[in-house]
Design a protein around this motif. Structure first.
Motif, mmCIF file in Angstrom:
data_model
loop_
_atom_site.group_PDB
_atom_site.id
_atom_site.type_symbol
_atom_site.label_atom_id
_atom_site.label_comp_id
_atom_site.label_asym_id
_atom_site.label_seq_id
_atom_site.Cartn_x
_atom_site.Cartn_y
_atom_site.Cartn_z
ATOM 1 N N LEU A 1 0.824 -1.214 0.000
ATOM 2 C CA LEU A 1 0.000 0.000 0.000
ATOM 3 C C LEU A 1 0.852 1.255 0.000
ATOM 4 C CD1 LEU A 1 -2.960 -0.653 2.447
ATOM 5 C CD2 LEU A 1 -3.088 -0.174 -0.016
ATOM 6 N N ARG A 2 1.952 1.167 0.687
ATOM 7 C CA ARG A 2 2.839 2.336 0.729
ATOM 8 C C ARG A 2 3.320 2.661 -0.685
ATOM 9 N NH1 ARG A 2 8.611 3.504 3.652
ATOM 10 N NH2 ARG A 2 8.708 5.590 2.754
ATOM 11 N N PHE A 3 3.626 1.612 -1.436
ATOM 12 C CA PHE A 3 4.048 1.819 -2.823
ATOM 13 C C PHE A 3 2.875 2.175 -3.719
ATOM 14 C CE2 PHE A 3 5.099 0.252 -7.092
ATOM 15 C CZ PHE A 3 6.198 1.052 -7.338
ATOM 16 N N TYR A 4 1.775 1.477 -3.513
ATOM 17 C CA TYR A 4 0.574 1.674 -4.337
ATOM 18 C C TYR A 4 0.114 3.135 -4.297
ATOM 19 C CZ TYR A 4 -4.076 0.325 -6.141
ATOM 20 O OH TYR A 4 -5.213 0.175 -6.880
ATOM 21 N N GLY A 5 0.071 3.683 -3.079
ATOM 22 C CA GLY A 5 -0.427 5.047 -2.919
ATOM 23 C C GLY A 5 0.670 6.091 -2.860
ATOM 24 N N ASP A 6 1.920 5.667 -2.923
ATOM 25 C CA ASP A 6 3.066 6.572 -2.770
ATOM 26 C C ASP A 6 2.979 7.312 -1.432
ATOM 27 O OD1 ASP A 6 5.515 7.515 -3.507
ATOM 28 O OD2 ASP A 6 4.785 8.963 -4.982
ATOM 29 N N LEU A 7 2.823 6.544 -0.355
ATOM 30 C CA LEU A 7 2.696 7.116 0.996
ATOM 31 C C LEU A 7 4.079 7.364 1.603
ATOM 32 C CD1 LEU A 7 -0.102 4.683 2.327
ATOM 33 C CD2 LEU A 7 -0.357 6.794 0.980
ATOM 34 N N ASP A 8 4.106 8.226 2.604
ATOM 35 C CA ASP A 8 5.401 8.460 3.278
ATOM 36 C C ASP A 8 5.639 7.395 4.346
ATOM 37 O OD1 ASP A 8 3.936 9.188 5.489
ATOM 38 O OD2 ASP A 8 4.450 11.326 5.407
ATOM 39 N N GLU A 9 6.752 7.530 5.105
ATOM 40 C CA GLU A 9 7.083 6.435 6.027
ATOM 41 C C GLU A 9 6.053 6.288 7.136
ATOM 42 O OE1 GLU A 9 9.069 10.039 6.838
ATOM 43 O OE2 GLU A 9 9.057 8.994 4.917
ATOM 44 N N SER A 10 5.306 7.370 7.400
ATOM 45 C CA SER A 10 4.257 7.256 8.427
ATOM 46 C C SER A 10 2.938 6.760 7.824
ATOM 47 C CB SER A 10 4.048 8.609 9.107
ATOM 48 O OG SER A 10 3.446 9.514 8.204
ATOM 49 N N MET A 11 2.998 6.313 6.607
ATOM 50 C CA MET A 11 1.830 5.815 5.877
ATOM 51 C C MET A 11 0.782 6.914 5.637
ATOM 52 S SD MET A 11 2.622 2.768 5.101
ATOM 53 C CE MET A 11 1.230 1.754 4.658
ATOM 54 N N ALA A 12 1.261 8.150 5.500
ATOM 55 C CA ALA A 12 0.373 9.275 5.170
ATOM 56 C C ALA A 12 0.609 9.663 3.708
ATOM 57 C CB ALA A 12 0.669 10.454 6.074
ATOM 58 N N PHE A 13 -0.429 10.136 3.045
ATOM 59 C CA PHE A 13 -0.290 10.610 1.664
ATOM 60 C C PHE A 13 -0.031 12.105 1.676
ATOM 61 C CE2 PHE A 13 -2.195 12.222 -2.383
ATOM 62 C CZ PHE A 13 -1.214 11.702 -3.204
ATOM 63 N N LYS A 14 1.140 12.486 1.233
ATOM 64 C CA LYS A 14 1.509 13.913 1.250
ATOM 65 C C LYS A 14 1.755 14.414 -0.160
ATOM 66 C CE LYS A 14 1.869 14.438 5.843
ATOM 67 N NZ LYS A 14 2.993 13.821 6.536
ATOM 68 N N GLY A 15 1.219 13.716 -1.122
ATOM 69 C CA GLY A 15 1.454 14.116 -2.510
ATOM 70 C C GLY A 15 2.448 13.171 -3.152
ATOM 71 N N SER A 16 2.424 13.161 -4.496
ATOM 72 C CA SER A 16 3.273 12.230 -5.234
ATOM 73 C C SER A 16 3.713 12.863 -6.537
ATOM 74 C CB SER A 16 2.474 10.959 -5.542
ATOM 75 O OG SER A 16 3.160 10.172 -6.484
ATOM 76 N N GLU A 17 4.938 12.532 -6.945
ATOM 77 C CA GLU A 17 5.395 13.029 -8.248
ATOM 78 C C GLU A 17 4.523 12.468 -9.369
ATOM 79 O OE1 GLU A 17 7.052 11.032 -10.707
ATOM 80 O OE2 GLU A 17 6.883 9.210 -9.476
ATOM 81 N N ARG A 18 3.844 11.325 -9.103
ATOM 82 C CA ARG A 18 2.966 10.733 -10.120
ATOM 83 C C ARG A 18 1.824 11.673 -10.493
ATOM 84 N NH1 ARG A 18 1.879 5.216 -6.681
ATOM 85 N NH2 ARG A 18 4.018 4.457 -6.612
ATOM 86 N N SER A 19 1.479 12.558 -9.565
ATOM 87 C CA SER A 19 0.356 13.473 -9.785
ATOM 88 C C SER A 19 0.756 14.701 -10.604
ATOM 89 C CB SER A 19 -0.196 13.945 -8.444
ATOM 90 O OG SER A 19 -0.570 12.843 -7.668
ATOM 91 N N GLY A 20 2.028 14.825 -10.900
ATOM 92 C CA GLY A 20 2.497 15.992 -11.650
ATOM 93 C C GLY A 20 3.288 16.919 -10.765
ATOM 94 N N MET A 21 3.981 17.850 -11.394
ATOM 95 C CA MET A 21 4.856 18.746 -10.644
ATOM 96 C C MET A 21 4.561 20.184 -10.993
ATOM 97 S SD MET A 21 8.347 16.687 -11.239
ATOM 98 C CE MET A 21 8.491 15.008 -10.688
ATOM 99 N N THR A 22 4.842 21.067 -10.065
ATOM 100 C CA THR A 22 4.734 22.488 -10.393
ATOM 101 C C THR A 22 6.049 22.971 -10.995
ATOM 102 O OG1 THR A 22 5.324 23.038 -8.134
ATOM 103 C CG2 THR A 22 2.986 23.008 -8.662
ATOM 104 N N GLN A 23 7.120 22.226 -10.716
ATOM 105 C CA GLN A 23 8.377 22.487 -11.429
ATOM 106 C C GLN A 23 9.026 21.159 -11.796
ATOM 107 O OE1 GLN A 23 11.304 25.746 -10.487
ATOM 108 N NE2 GLN A 23 12.533 24.010 -9.813
ATOM 109 N N LEU A 24 9.309 21.015 -13.068
ATOM 110 C CA LEU A 24 9.954 19.783 -13.526
ATOM 111 C C LEU A 24 11.439 19.848 -13.219
ATOM 112 C CD1 LEU A 24 8.189 19.457 -16.994
ATOM 113 C CD2 LEU A 24 7.887 17.924 -15.040
#
Ligand code: PHE
Length: 536
Positions: free
Chosen positions: A205-228
C-alpha cells in the motif's frame, strides 16, 4: 434436422472450418470463449450455383459479401447510400452530412483533417476486425485513448479549475491507500486479513499510494509537478495534493477509470487516414456487384427464393433481385419500416427494438491542447457533450480536428433535440471550461446526431426486456428469434451480436451468419435438396 448435435457441429466444422464451428459452438454455449478464434475459412466451392443478396453495405454486409464470393456464391450487395461502410464514416473537407429535420452541412475542415463520425477506435482484442485490416492491407496506427495530461472538469469542483488526469488518478489512490492503511493498523480488518497478509499488504500500500514512512499521503510526483527537474540546480517540485473532498466533488472523477474497461484498454488502434479506409479496402477486394443508392422497398420470401424490390435512388427506377438467401443487415428500426412477408412474430421482434442516441461534434482548431502536453486522449466535462477527444495523429501540425462532443444515451437525446447552433455553442463552452480562452479557436463545426442520420436513425439498439441495453448481456427473446434463420432470410449485423456499438460486433455477427448458411448449404448438397433459384 435429424442430426445429432455432435454430427451437426462436425458437419459445420467440415464445411466452414474451425471459425464457423467455433461461432456456432459458442452460440450454443458449448465452449468457453477462447481469447482468439481462428479466421473464418469457407471451402471455395461451397456456394457453387447459389445466389445470395446482401442488404446493407456496412461492415457486416461487406464481410458477408467478401467471404461469400470467396466461397463460390453469386453475391449482390445492395447499399442504400452512395457510400459503403454504414456507421463507419469519415468526414473530410467536402463531405456532406444530411440529417432529418436539419439543414445539410458541407464539412469544411482544413486539408488533412478528418473526423470519424462513427467508430473511431479498435481494441487489441477485436481480432476479427483487426484480422481483416491485416488481410486487406489497412495500415493502422495507435489510437491514444487516454492521456494522463488530459483533464476532468466539473462545475464547482476545484474552484472551477480542471484537474489533470494524473492528479485525479494518483491523489485518489494516495488517499484511499492511506485510509486503508489506517484501517489495517487499527485492527479494523483483522477478521479479513491474517497477520502475514497485513505484513505484506502494508508495504504494498505504501508503494501503491506513494505514501510516506508514516503511511500518510503527502502528494506524489505521479500526480504531476509544479516544477519539472531541469538543468543544474533546478529541482523538481511536487504539486500540493488535492483533498479527497475536492476530488470527490468532481463528478468526472470516475472517468479516471475509463481506460480500465476491457474495451478501452491500451493498445487501441485506428486506421491511418480515417476509419473508412476499412470499407475502402473491402471495396477493392470485392468483385461481386455492389449497388449503391439501392434503397430496399420490399422483401418477399417464397419456398423457392427470396425477392428483394429496391429503388434505384439515382434513376428513380424500381428493380428486383432474386436469390436463394438474403442476409439482411439493415438496422432493425429501419427494417421495421420495410414491407416484408416475415412471420408476425419476427415482424414484432423487429418493431420491438428502440434505437438509442449518440452525437459527435468536431471542430477544426489550432492545436492549443499540445501547449498543455496533451497528445491524444480524452478530457471529461460531463453534461450533454460529455468529453473532448484529442486527435491521435498529426502531432505538432498546425491544426487538428478536435472532437468536442461524444455522448450517447439520455444526454445525447437532449442535446440532439436542440438546434444545431445551440449544440455547437454548448460544445464550445465545454472546451472553454477545460481550456480557458480557447473556445473561440474552434471553427468549421461538423455535427452528427446519429438519431437523425438517414438509413440509421440511431447509433445502436436499446433492447427491450433485457433489463438494460447492455453490451455483452443481450438475452432477450426477440434477440434470440432474430438471431435464428427465418426461412431463406438471415438477419445479421452488429445489432445481432453482443457488441452492437463495435465493428467487431458486425464482423462476428456476419461470420456467425456465414457459418449457419454454410452448414445449411452443405447439408442440402448432401441430401440433394435446395435447388438454386432462377435468376430474376
Ligand atoms: N463502442 C463505443 C465507443 O468506443 C461505445 C462504447 C463506449 C462502448 C464505452 C463501451 C464503452 O465509444
Amino acid at each position: 434436422m435429424g442430426l445429432s448435435r455432435r454430427k451437426f457441429l462436425h458437419r459445420i466444422g467440415a464445411v466452414g472450418g474451425y471459425g464457423a464451428a467455433y461461432s456456432v459452438m459458442t452460440t450454443l454455449g458449448l465452449m468457453a470463449v477462447p481469447a482468439k478464434a481462428a479466421p473464418l475459412q469457407l471451402p471455395a466451392t461451397l456456394g457453387a450455383g447459389k445466389r445470395v443478396v446482401v442488404l446493407g453495405g456496412g461492415i457486416a454486409g461487406l464481410v458477408a459479401t467478401y467471404e461469400l464470393e470467396r466461397a463460390g456464391f453469386k453475391v449482390t450487395l445492395l447499399e442504400a447510400r452512395d457510400r459503403l461502410g454504414g456507421r463507419n464514416w469519415t468526414l473530410r473537407n467536402g463531405s456532406k452530412v444530411e440529417m432529418v429535420g436539419e439543414a445539410d452541412q458541407t464539412v469544411s475542415f482544413s486539408e488533412g483533417l478528418y473526423m470519424n463520425a462513427g467508430p473511431a477506435r479498435i481494441p487489441s482484442h477485436h481480432q476479427g476486425l483487426l484480422g481483416y485490416c491485416d488481410k486487406l492491407g489497412v495500415p493502422l496506427e495507435v489510437e491514444v485513448n487516454a492521456s494522463r495530461s488530459a483533464l476532468i472538469w466539473s462545475e464547482g469542483s476545484n474552484g472551477g479549475q480542471p484537474i489533470q488526469m494524473r492528479q485525479g488518478v494518483s491523489d485518489t489512490r494516495g488517499h484511499i491507500s492511506e485510509l486503508l492503511a489506517k484501517a489495517i493498523r487499527k485492527g479494523a480488518l483483522d477478521q479479513e486479513l491474517t497477520a502475514a497478509d497485513r505484513e505484506k499488504l502494508l508495504p504494498f500500500l505504501r508503494f501503491y499510494g506513494d505514501l510516506d514512512e508514516s503511511m500518510a499521503f503527502k502528494g506524489s510526483e505521479r500526480s504531476g509537478m509544479t516544477q519539472l527537474p531541469g538543468a543544474g540546480p533546478q529541482l523538481s517540485v511536487k504539486r500540493t495534493p488535492l483533498s479527497l473532498k475536492d476530488l470527490l466533488a468532481n463528478e468526472q472523477l470516475r472517468q479516471t477509470l475509463f481506460e480500465e474497461q476491457l474495451v478501452q484498454q491500451a493498445t487501441m488502434f485506428q486506421p491511418v487516414g480515417g476509419m473508412d479506409r476499412i470499407p475502402a479496402a473491402f471495396e477493392r477486394a470485392i468483385k461481386s456487384p455492389v449497388i449503391r443508392n439501392a434503397e430496399v422497398l420490399k422483401i418477399r420470401q417464397a419456398p423457392a427464393a427470396v425477392t428483394v424490390a429496391w429503388l434505384d435512388r439515382a434513376s428513380g427506377a424500381e428493380r428486383t433481385t432474386r436469390a436463394d438467401f438474403a442476409i439482411v443487415t439493415i438496422p432493425l428500426n429501419i427494417l421495421a419500416g420495410i414491407d416484408s412477408n416475415f412471420d408476425p412474430a419476427v415482424k414484432a421482434a423487429i418493431a420491438d427494438v428502440p434505437f438509442g442516441y449518440s452525437n459527435k461534434i468536431g471542430f477544426d482548431a489550432p492545436r492549443f491542447w499540445e501547449q498543455q502536453q496533451i497528445y491524444g486522449g480524452i478530457s471529461w466535462v460531463g453534461g450533454e457533450t460529455n468529453m473532448v477527444w484529442y486527435p491521435s495523429n498529426g502531432m505538432h501540425a498546425a491544426r487538428g480536428m478536435l472532437l468536442a462532443c461524444y455522448a450517447s444515451g439520455d444526454v445525447a437525446k437532449s442535446l440532439a433535440a436542440r438546434p444545431m447552433a445551440e449544440q455547437i455553442a454548448i460544445a464550445k463552452t465545454a472546451v472553454g471550461h477545460l481550456h480557458p480562452g480557447h473556445a473561440g479557436d474552434l471553427s468549421r463545426p461538423a455535427v452528427v446526431n446519429w438519431s437523425k442520420i438517414p438509413f440509421n436513425l440511431g447509433p445502436w439498439p436499446a433492447w427491450v426486456g433485457s433489463g438494460r441495453a447492455s453490451e455483452g448481456s443481450m438475452v432477450d427473446a426477440g434477440f434470440r428469434l432474430l438471431n435464428a434463420p427465418h426461412g431463406r432470410v438471415y438477419f445479421s449485423g452488429a445489432h445481432l451480436s453482443q457488441l452492437p456499438s463495435w465493428q467487431e460486433g458486425a464482423v462476428s455477427a456476419a461470420q456467425r451468419t456465414l457459418g449457419l448458411i454454410a452448414a445449411r448449404v452443405s447439408q442440402s448438397a448432401a441430401t440433394g435438396g435446395g435447388r438454386p433459384a432462377a435468376p430474376a
